[in-house]
Design an enzyme around this catalytic site. Structure first.
Site, mmCIF file in Angstrom:
data_model
loop_
_atom_site.group_PDB
_atom_site.id
_atom_site.type_symbol
_atom_site.label_atom_id
_atom_site.label_comp_id
_atom_site.label_asym_id
_atom_site.label_seq_id
_atom_site.Cartn_x
_atom_site.Cartn_y
_atom_site.Cartn_z
ATOM 1 N N CYS A 156 0.814 -1.227 0.000
ATOM 2 C CA CYS A 156 0.000 0.000 0.000
ATOM 3 C C CYS A 156 0.846 1.275 0.000
ATOM 4 O O CYS A 156 0.653 2.182 -0.824
ATOM 5 C CB CYS A 156 -0.966 -0.003 1.178
ATOM 6 N N HIS A 202 -2.746 1.281 6.889
ATOM 7 C CA HIS A 202 -3.093 1.218 5.461
ATOM 8 C C HIS A 202 -3.261 2.630 4.922
ATOM 9 O O HIS A 202 -3.701 3.535 5.645
ATOM 10 C CB HIS A 202 -4.386 0.431 5.231
ATOM 11 N N ASP A 214 -5.849 2.039 -4.310
ATOM 12 C CA ASP A 214 -4.874 1.487 -3.374
ATOM 13 C C ASP A 214 -4.418 0.115 -3.838
ATOM 14 O O ASP A 214 -4.957 -0.462 -4.779
ATOM 15 C CB ASP A 214 -5.460 1.402 -1.958
#
Length: 237
Positions: A156, A202, A214
């Site tokens: 990520c 994240h 993402d």
């Protein structure tokens, strides 16, 4: 009979009549009278042909036919091919948190909006006013790789760092460091970073509305999709 000496012997046995023997000097009329007086026996009917059953012959044993001088060799069975070992991917703590947050978001979302939480990989999206969003959309469909920060595979924060670098902006490598150094905003704009957790576990790129791009977790690909759950905050560089 007068003037003629005749001898005739008549023998009848089993329906058979013997012929008369007359001298050549006998009168023709006398011979006719004798023949007329003798009874005529019909000829015996021909015997019916005998019918016999066909002879039964014994079955003939088939003799084995072989080729002399040749030895048969059994062909060995082919060895079974080894089954490929399953690929075991290491699931990171970040991936587990993303998966858990996505499941929670799906369970708590209203039925009418659940269909909008599906991942969307769409490369035909209209150009955004944000250069960062346009760069990110050019990198959709790349597999998640833990620690990856190139188009060969992203995690990520590796994805967000690569996109920002392509836009000429230098940001830290990890999600928590990106969260610390960015400026927090209450009204996000396309291209801002969206974070989950504090410190963040994240991060994605906000694209407007309820959408973000993402690289989610192992087994998934970079994609533009609905934000899951409730983001912790947005940051801008």
């Amino acid at each position: 009979m007068t003037g003629a000496k005749a001898s005739a012997v008549l023998a009848a046995s089993g329906g058979l009549v013997a012929a008369f023997a007359l001298p050549a000097s006998a009168a023709p009329d006398s011979a006719k009278d004798v023949q007329a007086a003798a009874p005529v026996t019909p000829a015996a009917a021909p015997a019916a042909p005998a019918i016999s059953a066909p002879a039964v012959s014994a079955p003939v044993k088939a003799e084995a036919v072989g080729v002399s001088g040749v030895t048969a060799v059994a062909k060995p069975k082919p060895k079974p091919k080894p089954k490929p070992k399953p690929v075991v991917r290491e699931e990171t703590s970040e991936g587990r948190r993303v998966a858990a947050a996505e499941r929670t978001s799906t369970r708590t979302a209203p039925k009418a909006s659940r269909s909008t939480t599906r991942t969307s990989v769409n490369t035909n999206v209209a150009q955004s006013s944000s250069q960062i969003v346009n760069i990110a959309r050019g990198l959709l469909g790349i597999a998640y790789v833990y620690g990856g920060s190139t188009p060969a595979g992203f995690d990520c924060s590796g994805f967000t760092q690569y996109v920002y670098r392509k836009a000429g902006i230098s940001i830290p490598r990890t999600a928590s460091a990106q969260q610390r150094e960015g400026t927090r905003v209450s009204t996000p704009k396309p291209g801002d970073l969206v974070f989950y957790g504090s410190p963040a576990w994240h991060v994605g790129i906000y694209t407007g509305g309820d959408m973000m791009i993402d690289s989610p977790r192992p087994g998934k690909y970079s994609s533009e999709r609905n934000m899951f759950g409730t983001p912790t905050e947005f940051r801008r560089y």
